[in-house]
Write an enzyme that holds these catalytic residues in place. Sequence first.
Site, PDB file in Angstrom:
ATOM      1  NE  ARG A  49      14.615 -18.825 -36.388  1.00 15.82           N
ATOM      2  CZ  ARG A  49      13.588 -18.732 -37.011  1.00 15.82           C
ATOM      3  NH1 ARG A  49      12.218 -18.724 -36.035  1.00 15.82           N
ATOM      4  NH2 ARG A  49      12.567 -18.507 -38.414  1.00 15.82           N
ATOM      5  CE1 TYR A 102      31.634 -11.847 -17.287  1.00 15.06           C
ATOM      6  CE2 TYR A 102      29.718 -12.394 -18.084  1.00 15.06           C
ATOM      7  CZ  TYR A 102      30.510 -11.868 -18.335  1.00 15.06           C
ATOM      8  OH  TYR A 102      31.184 -12.334 -19.986  1.00 15.06           O
ATOM      9  CG  ASP A 179      25.504 -16.734 -13.437  1.00 12.66           C
ATOM     10  OD1 ASP A 179      25.192 -17.974 -13.296  1.00 12.66           O
ATOM     11  OD2 ASP A 179      25.200 -15.697 -13.713  1.00 12.66           O
ATOM     12  CE  LYS A 204      33.168 -18.702 -18.692  1.00  4.78           C
ATOM     13  NZ  LYS A 204      31.572 -18.153 -19.423  1.00  4.78           N
TER      14      LYS A 204
END
Length: 386
Positions: A49, A102, A179, A204
């Site tokens: 982690r 978005y 973004d 993406k």
Amino acid sequence: MSQGFNTRAVHAGQEPDATTGAVVPPLYQTSTFAQDGIGVLRNGYEYGRGTNPTRDSLQTQLAALEGGEHAFSFASGLAAEDALIRAALVPGDHIVLGNDVYGGTYRLINKVLSVWGISNAAVDMSDHDAVRAAVGAGGRDGKTKMIWVETPSNPMMKITDIAVLARIADEAGAVLVVDNTFASPYLQTPLALGADVVVHSTTKYIGGHSDASGGAVVLNDAALAEKIGFVQFAVGAVSAPMEAWLTTRGLKTLGVRMDRHCENAQRIAEWLLTRPEVERVLYPGLPDHPGHQLAAGQMRKFGGMISVQFAGGEAAARTVAESTRVFTLAESLGGIESLMNYPSEMTHASVKGTELAVPENLIRLSVGIEDIEDLLADLEQALNLL
């Protein structure tokens, strides 16, 4: 940044394995690391982690391509956005965001973080006076602490002047977040234009093969980076080793993939203009796009995303969306395969009925790297059904 983009994409963070000489660094598929004594760590590795060599390699690669000093790899784009906002803001702070972001970003800010005490205002980012007005009208002390923009935007393909927004943010003492998912670092580097932070859904274009989910935050501010690192460790939304390894593999070919994405998208956008069924084509590579000149100045090329509105309204859009054979009807974007999306009911369903609602006659194309003749033929047979 002295080396070319593709050289950095292939080599940054990708030194051959010191033990075996393997040209591709190994996948460290492990959750924990042996200690040589209590608290005596090998190269700082303790628990998955916190750190992992595979994730570290990806973060080095991301920073090199965006021109940043610090990069963080997350389990998803929204996980990256959430960690950034929690690190940078406190309850009572205010965000000004684009009125066409978005849907998932708006849902996170407006539905999840609003409960935590973060307020927001959605404005047209191309209207700089409106942005300045919104910046001075929110927050516990009348000041906005963060400006959030997508360019190109999803799915209306609006282009925003990053340098102008950077000046507005600087005057207000706010953090400018860009973004960069639609453009990717190959087409646009917001930090070089004055942005403070870049975020990505690496699912993406960066990953590029629709086989790994992830998100990223890249920045230069060491103090903010330390806060983001703390939130990432404390909350735990890190990218898993396999996801990080797949993303690194995809990122190495980003430049050559984007060249084909852009070439195919330009051809399709120009072809769509000739079709009587089409009301409007939203693609910054077209000379009549309102942001064409701005995009030409701050982007390398115009991207692989196209939005199309149909004269036949919602029914026509739905017919086309459900009738293609090479384009796949699916969420997401940026993969090597061409995808088609009906945002009003898919990616942007969460903003229906708000000022961010997407026109119901619109479909969004994520143009892949297939042969252009096959893509055009597929669209033609679908449009001939109208």
